[in-house]
Design an enzyme around this catalytic site. Structure first.
Site, PDB file in Angstrom:
ATOM      1  N   PHE A  25     -32.606   7.934  89.895  1.00 19.75           N
ATOM      2  CA  PHE A  25     -32.958   7.357  88.594  1.00 19.75           C
ATOM      3  C   PHE A  25     -34.117   8.146  88.002  1.00 19.75           C
ATOM      4  O   PHE A  25     -35.146   8.341  88.648  1.00 19.75           O
ATOM      5  CB  PHE A  25     -33.323   5.870  88.724  1.00 19.75           C
ATOM      6  CG  PHE A  25     -32.117   4.989  88.681  1.00 19.75           C
ATOM      7  CD1 PHE A  25     -31.246   4.934  89.763  1.00 19.75           C
ATOM      8  CD2 PHE A  25     -31.800   4.255  87.545  1.00 19.75           C
ATOM      9  CE1 PHE A  25     -30.092   4.150  89.726  1.00 19.75           C
ATOM     10  CE2 PHE A  25     -30.657   3.470  87.494  1.00 19.75           C
ATOM     11  CZ  PHE A  25     -29.800   3.418  88.579  1.00 19.75           C
ATOM     12  N   CYS A  31     -40.115   3.747  74.377  1.00 19.36           N
ATOM     13  CA  CYS A  31     -38.903   3.163  73.798  1.00 19.36           C
ATOM     14  C   CYS A  31     -39.098   3.009  72.294  1.00 19.36           C
ATOM     15  O   CYS A  31     -40.223   2.772  71.835  1.00 19.36           O
ATOM     16  CB  CYS A  31     -38.618   1.799  74.435  1.00 19.36           C
ATOM     17  SG  CYS A  31     -37.120   1.016  73.767  1.00 19.36           S
ATOM     18  N   CYS A  46     -36.569  -5.451  70.582  1.00 20.76           N
ATOM     19  CA  CYS A  46     -35.957  -5.843  71.854  1.00 20.76           C
ATOM     20  C   CYS A  46     -37.016  -6.611  72.634  1.00 20.76           C
ATOM     21  O   CYS A  46     -38.066  -6.057  72.956  1.00 20.76           O
ATOM     22  CB  CYS A  46     -35.492  -4.597  72.611  1.00 20.76           C
ATOM     23  SG  CYS A  46     -34.701  -4.975  74.186  1.00 20.76           S
ATOM     24  N   CYS A  49     -36.915  -7.132  77.654  1.00 19.03           N
ATOM     25  CA  CYS A  49     -36.930  -5.996  78.588  1.00 19.03           C
ATOM     26  C   CYS A  49     -37.530  -6.373  79.937  1.00 19.03           C
ATOM     27  O   CYS A  49     -38.578  -7.006  80.016  1.00 19.03           O
ATOM     28  CB  CYS A  49     -37.734  -4.854  77.984  1.00 19.03           C
ATOM     29  SG  CYS A  49     -37.617  -3.332  78.930  1.00 19.03           S
ATOM     30  N   ASP A  50     -36.880  -5.903  81.008  1.00 20.63           N
ATOM     31  CA  ASP A  50     -37.345  -6.199  82.369  1.00 20.63           C
ATOM     32  C   ASP A  50     -38.098  -5.025  83.001  1.00 20.63           C
ATOM     33  O   ASP A  50     -38.322  -5.028  84.204  1.00 20.63           O
ATOM     34  CB  ASP A  50     -36.143  -6.592  83.246  1.00 20.63           C
ATOM     35  CG  ASP A  50     -35.147  -5.444  83.438  1.00 20.63           C
ATOM     36  OD1 ASP A  50     -35.340  -4.350  82.849  1.00 20.63           O
ATOM     37  OD2 ASP A  50     -34.159  -5.642  84.181  1.00 20.63           O
ATOM     38  N   THR A  51     -38.483  -4.037  82.191  1.00 23.26           N
ATOM     39  CA  THR A  51     -38.921  -2.756  82.745  1.00 23.26           C
ATOM     40  C   THR A  51     -40.277  -2.308  82.207  1.00 23.26           C
ATOM     41  O   THR A  51     -40.542  -2.431  81.009  1.00 23.26           O
ATOM     42  CB  THR A  51     -37.879  -1.680  82.399  1.00 23.26           C
ATOM     43  OG1 THR A  51     -36.628  -2.069  82.966  1.00 23.26           O
ATOM     44  CG2 THR A  51     -38.263  -0.321  82.960  1.00 23.26           C
ATOM     45  N   GLU A 110     -28.316   5.501  80.454  1.00 25.83           N
ATOM     46  CA  GLU A 110     -28.399   4.086  80.075  1.00 25.83           C
ATOM     47  C   GLU A 110     -29.173   4.075  78.764  1.00 25.83           C
ATOM     48  O   GLU A 110     -30.354   4.448  78.731  1.00 25.83           O
ATOM     49  CB  GLU A 110     -29.203   3.295  81.122  1.00 25.83           C
ATOM     50  CG  GLU A 110     -28.650   3.336  82.530  1.00 25.83           C
ATOM     51  CD  GLU A 110     -27.782   2.136  82.868  1.00 25.83           C
ATOM     52  OE1 GLU A 110     -27.913   1.101  82.192  1.00 25.83           O
ATOM     53  OE2 GLU A 110     -26.966   2.261  83.797  1.00 25.83           O
ATOM     54  N   HIS A 198     -29.217  -4.727  92.513  1.00 29.49           N
ATOM     55  CA  HIS A 198     -30.430  -4.227  93.172  1.00 29.49           C
ATOM     56  C   HIS A 198     -31.480  -5.327  93.287  1.00 29.49           C
ATOM     57  O   HIS A 198     -32.220  -5.392  94.270  1.00 29.49           O
ATOM     58  CB  HIS A 198     -30.985  -3.013  92.428  1.00 29.49           C
ATOM     59  CG  HIS A 198     -31.172  -3.212  90.967  1.00 29.49           C
ATOM     60  ND1 HIS A 198     -30.117  -3.450  90.106  1.00 29.49           N
ATOM     61  CD2 HIS A 198     -32.277  -3.224  90.181  1.00 29.49           C
ATOM     62  CE1 HIS A 198     -30.578  -3.576  88.878  1.00 29.49           C
ATOM     63  NE2 HIS A 198     -31.885  -3.454  88.894  1.00 29.49           N
TER      64      HIS A 198
HETATM   65  C1  LIG Z   1     -34.485  -1.141  80.861  1.00 24.45           C
HETATM   66  S1  LIG Z   1     -33.032  -0.633  80.009  1.00 24.45           S
HETATM   67  C2  LIG Z   1     -33.371   1.106  79.695  1.00 24.45           C
HETATM   68  C3  LIG Z   1     -32.273   1.822  78.967  1.00 24.45           C
HETATM   69  C4  LIG Z   1     -32.116   1.495  77.489  1.00 24.45           C
HETATM   70  N1  LIG Z   1     -33.348   1.387  76.804  1.00 24.45           N
HETATM   71  C5  LIG Z   1     -31.289   0.254  77.286  1.00 24.45           C
HETATM   72  O1  LIG Z   1     -31.834  -0.745  76.849  1.00 24.45           O
HETATM   73  O2  LIG Z   1     -30.090   0.309  77.582  1.00 24.45           O
HETATM   74  C6  LIG Z   1     -31.798  -0.569  81.314  1.00 24.45           C
HETATM   75  C7  LIG Z   1     -30.786  -1.668  81.337  1.00 24.45           C
HETATM   76  O3  LIG Z   1     -31.428  -2.887  81.664  1.00 24.45           O
HETATM   77  C8  LIG Z   1     -30.940  -3.896  80.823  1.00 24.45           C
HETATM   78  N2  LIG Z   1     -31.920  -4.967  80.760  1.00 24.45           N
HETATM   79  C9  LIG Z   1     -33.164  -4.899  80.246  1.00 24.45           C
HETATM   80  N3  LIG Z   1     -33.797  -6.072  80.347  1.00 24.45           N
HETATM   81  C10 LIG Z   1     -32.927  -6.919  80.942  1.00 24.45           C
HETATM   82  C11 LIG Z   1     -32.998  -8.288  81.317  1.00 24.45           C
HETATM   83  N4  LIG Z   1     -34.091  -9.024  81.088  1.00 24.45           N
HETATM   84  N5  LIG Z   1     -31.934  -8.831  81.941  1.00 24.45           N
HETATM   85  C12 LIG Z   1     -30.816  -8.104  82.175  1.00 24.45           C
HETATM   86  N6  LIG Z   1     -30.688  -6.803  81.850  1.00 24.45           N
HETATM   87  C13 LIG Z   1     -31.731  -6.219  81.233  1.00 24.45           C
HETATM   88  C14 LIG Z   1     -30.749  -3.159  79.509  1.00 24.45           C
HETATM   89  O4  LIG Z   1     -29.950  -3.875  78.595  1.00 24.45           O
HETATM   90  C15 LIG Z   1     -30.102  -1.893  79.987  1.00 24.45           C
HETATM   91  O5  LIG Z   1     -28.722  -2.079  80.186  1.00 24.45           O
HETATM   92  N1  LIG Z   2     -30.862  -0.005  91.139  1.00 23.17           N
HETATM   93  C1  LIG Z   2     -31.015   0.024  89.806  1.00 23.17           C
HETATM   94  N2  LIG Z   2     -29.937   0.110  89.018  1.00 23.17           N
HETATM   95  C2  LIG Z   2     -30.146   0.189  87.677  1.00 23.17           C
HETATM   96  N3  LIG Z   2     -29.202   0.335  86.709  1.00 23.17           N
HETATM   97  C3  LIG Z   2     -29.822   0.450  85.523  1.00 23.17           C
HETATM   98  C4  LIG Z   2     -31.196   0.370  85.712  1.00 23.17           C
HETATM   99  C5  LIG Z   2     -32.186   0.640  84.653  1.00 23.17           C
HETATM  100  O1  LIG Z   2     -33.317   0.159  84.714  1.00 23.17           O
HETATM  101  O2  LIG Z   2     -31.817   1.380  83.720  1.00 23.17           O
HETATM  102  C6  LIG Z   2     -31.400   0.175  87.085  1.00 23.17           C
HETATM  103  C7  LIG Z   2     -32.545   0.019  87.936  1.00 23.17           C
HETATM  104  O3  LIG Z   2     -33.705  -0.101  87.516  1.00 23.17           O
HETATM  105  N4  LIG Z   2     -32.282  -0.028  89.290  1.00 23.17           N
HETATM  106  S1  SF4 Z   3     -34.260  -2.980  77.358  1.00 20.53           S
HETATM  107 FE1  SF4 Z   3     -36.363  -2.158  77.395  1.00 20.53          FE
HETATM  108  S2  SF4 Z   3     -36.104   0.015  77.383  1.00 20.53           S
HETATM  109 FE2  SF4 Z   3     -34.121  -0.834  76.699  1.00 20.53          FE
HETATM  110  S3  SF4 Z   3     -34.259  -0.976  74.469  1.00 20.53           S
HETATM  111 FE3  SF4 Z   3     -35.034  -2.894  75.240  1.00 20.53          FE
HETATM  112  S4  SF4 Z   3     -37.261  -2.565  75.351  1.00 20.53           S
HETATM  113 FE4  SF4 Z   3     -36.338  -0.563  75.226  1.00 20.53          FE
HETATM  114 MG   LIG Z   4     -33.759  -1.671  85.675  1.00 18.18          MG
END
Ligand SMILES: C[S@@+](CC[C@H](N)C(=O)[O-])C[C@H]1O[C@@H](n2cnc3c(N)ncnc32)[C@H](O)[C@@H]1O
Ligand SMILES: Nc1nc2[nH]cc(C(=O)O)c2c(=O)[nH]1
Ligand code: SF4
Ligand SMILES: [Mg+2]
Length: 204
Positions: A25, A31, A46, A49-51, A110, A198
């Site tokens: 990864f 973003c 958005c 977001c979990d990231t 992604e 994961h």
């Molecule tokens: C962190 S994003 C990064 C890539 C890109 N910005 C996007 O949104 O697709 C990676 C994946 O995690 C998903 N994701 C983010 N927050 C989430 C949440 N709270 N629950 C489930 N999926 C989530 C996003 O929709 C995306 O498919």
């Molecule tokens: N194991 C794992 N799989 C993923 N698939 C999409 C992810 C992401 O954050 O984009 C993710 C991530 O964060 N971890």
């Molecule tokens: S899920 Fe996180 S990284 Fe993806 S578009 Fe939303 S704020 Fe940006």
């Molecule tokens: Mg992730």
């Protein structure tokens, strides 16, 4: 060009049609739909977001970054890199895709789908965000985080994607979100359930 990278790690793809596949990864910083600051979450485009994609390290050029990715592949199989973030389309370009291909990688992305993609990608996953306009309307998989106010799965299903996934929103009521996804898939069988496997097993 210079790339700002939050983290690079080797794990299993947890989501979607490639779930279970070993992958490096490559998480880019930044973003276009959220600053990443909790203070801004409630006003962001958005909001779920979990990231953490704030900060990270700079790589001077594509060769240096591709070397760092390749160093994590153990050997054997087909090397696979998932470019994510943050929003990878802010930085991922054809030069970097080529540098990864030159090291034997299949290159996946992604993306939130709001920005054009670089050429040459081997796997495109778009995860649309309600209220945004899609620049990417075809690809390998569409992965809709659900339930999501303002998103219309049937309109999205009419676009040019091969696979259609609903992924339960990781939120305070994750159990209810999961049941909503199950119910929707059962009543609209074009859609399949994508669990964030994961998180279930405690790997990155
Ligand atoms: C962190 S994003 C990064 C890539 C890109 N910005 C996007 O949104 O697709 C990676 C994946 O995690 C998903 N994701 C983010 N927050 C989430 C949440 N709270 N629950 C489930 N999926 C989530 C996003 O929709 C995306 O498919
Ligand atoms: N194991 C794992 N799989 C993923 N698939 C999409 C992810 C992401 O954050 O984009 C993710 C991530 O964060 N971890
Ligand atoms: S899920 Fe996180 S990284 Fe993806 S578009 Fe939303 S704020 Fe940006
Ligand atoms: Mg992730």
């Amino acid at each position: 060009m210079t790339y700002t990278v939050k983290e690079i790690f080797y794990t299993l793809q947890g989501e979607g049609a490639q779930a279970g596949r070993p992958a490096v990864f490559l998480r880019f910083a930044g973003c276009n739909l959220w600053t990443g600051r909790e203070d801004d979450r409630d006003t962001a485009q958005c909001r779920y977001c979990d990231t953490d994609f704030v900060g990270g390290d700079k790589f001077a050029d594509a060769e240096t970054l591709a070397e760092a990715v390749a160093a994590l592949w153990p050997g054997g199989g087909t090397p696979y890199v998932v470019c994510t973030g943050g929003e990878p389309t802010l930085q991922l370009d054809a030069v970097l895709v080529d540098a990864l291909h030159a090291r034997g990688f299949q290159v996946a992305i992604e993306t939130n789908g709001t920005r054009p993609l670089p050429p040459g990608l081997d796997w495109v996953c778009v995860s649309p965000k309600a209220g945004t306009e899609l620049a990417v309307v075809a690809g390998d998989e569409l992965k809709l985080v659900w339930p999501q106010d303002g998103a219309d799965p049937e309109a999205l299903a009419a676009l040019g994607f091969r696979h259609h996934f609903l992924q339960p929103m990781d939120c305070a009521d994750h159990a209810a979100a999961t049941q909503e996804c199950v119910r929707y898939c059962l009543t609209h069988p074009r859609w399949r359930l994508s669990l964030q496997t994961h998180k279930l097993i405690g790997i990155p």
